[in-house]
Design a protein around this motif. Sequence first.
Motif, short mmCIF file in Angstrom:
data_model
loop_
_atom_site.label_atom_id
_atom_site.label_comp_id
_atom_site.label_asym_id
_atom_site.label_seq_id
_atom_site.Cartn_x
_atom_site.Cartn_y
_atom_site.Cartn_z
N HIS A 72 -1.00 -7.09 -8.02
CA HIS A 72 -0.98 -6.33 -6.76
C HIS A 72 0.37 -6.42 -6.06
N ALA A 356 -0.57 -3.39 3.23
CA ALA A 356 -1.76 -2.77 2.66
C ALA A 356 -2.43 -1.84 3.66
N MET A 412 -5.11 -2.87 -4.22
CA MET A 412 -4.73 -3.73 -3.09
C MET A 412 -5.97 -4.30 -2.41
N GLN A 419 -3.85 -12.07 -0.80
CA GLN A 419 -2.73 -11.70 0.04
C GLN A 419 -2.54 -12.68 1.18
#
Length: 424
Positions: A72, A356, A412, A419
């Motif tokens: 990602h 994102a 994502m 993340q």
Amino acid sequence: MRSNDLPISRVDWPTVLVYFALVIIGWFNIYAAVFDGQAAKSIFDFSINSGKQLVWIGASVAIILVIMAADHRLFENLALPVYLFFLVLLLLTPFLGKEVNGQVLSIGVGSFRIQPGEFAKFATALALAKVMERPNFDLSQTKNQLIALGVMMVPVILILLQPDTGTAMVYFALFIMFYREGFPQRYYILGLGFIALSLLALGIENNLYLAIGIGLIFLLLVSIGKRSWKRTLVFGAIALVMIGYSYSIDFVVSKLPPHQQNRIMVLFNPDLDPLGVGWNVTQSKIAIGSGGFLGKGYLQGTQTKFDFVPEQHTDFIFCTLGEEFGWLGSLVVIGLFMTLLYRLVVMAERQKTRFARVYGYSVLSIILFHFMINISMTIGLFPVVGIPLPFFSYGGSSLWSFTILLFIFIKMDASRSQQLGRLG
């Protein structure tokens, strides 16, 4: 677990299922758009549009697998290089591309050609996300506004050189994302005001009548409340600007190519040239209206079968659906698009990074614009500007670009637990 491992359970499957539903329904409608009765070929025949679309659908599945298998972080790291790459392609297209109907939209070798303007949409979305993820990037500041607008406007200018007004317009949908990220509301109010005035200027043939109307409104506003000279000057200045703007709109329209001028005029007067400029929209509305509640049945559309609607497999694919599946079938497809847009909002709001989230709202903005404008074109509410219906219209560049745009965000979203939180 490696950072590029994808937990299947984290994939937003409702969005994936809606995507494939739209692609498959679109494929069947593309076949219906080229179906010509007893002499019709198989839907799998690679010499006709449905067969070619099937190849592009297969390639889209391969693209999806590559995206979902990638790390990602790759999309964030390559955001600016990808953006610059497509800017170069856009710059080269007018010189190396193939001219069709006065436009140079595609570039490639032999029969393999792509439209850089379509792919530049996801590249621009990634670039904006990369630029706007910086710490303390505040869209209420003029400097940051100019940076974001600059990233958006460069591909717009290059696309207008082709010229491709329809594709260039799509990029302005990114103002929806800007609004979510804090772009000042006063600019939206000002923009809507100019749009409304532009429609008035285009819809009223005699600018003298428009000027008189604006003048009467000015006198009415001045007469209300206290009559101060400052207030009178302010309203007078606004009235003069509005009158001048209406004349400038006429000047700008007069400089457009004749076919674009005609499309704008037909929007305000559908009966202006029903057998010429207004033919596409008139026949499209007849096709949709003749479908009634349940439609005429698959492959039974007479407007479709006898080629009354030009470009029916691309820009006007929705009228095939309306004629053969009626109001109910159209409602189902519109419902699928609304479900997709709803899922994109949900996904965008649950992201843990601004990169994102910005990209997610960019995806939403672009798909929403295409969806609304394409259907509005087919029912005569918007000029014909060559906007395809996402995942539905015929074309490899369109399908691949929308597939990449959507599934980068699905990837994502599926990886959001990995993340680092950098929400602004």
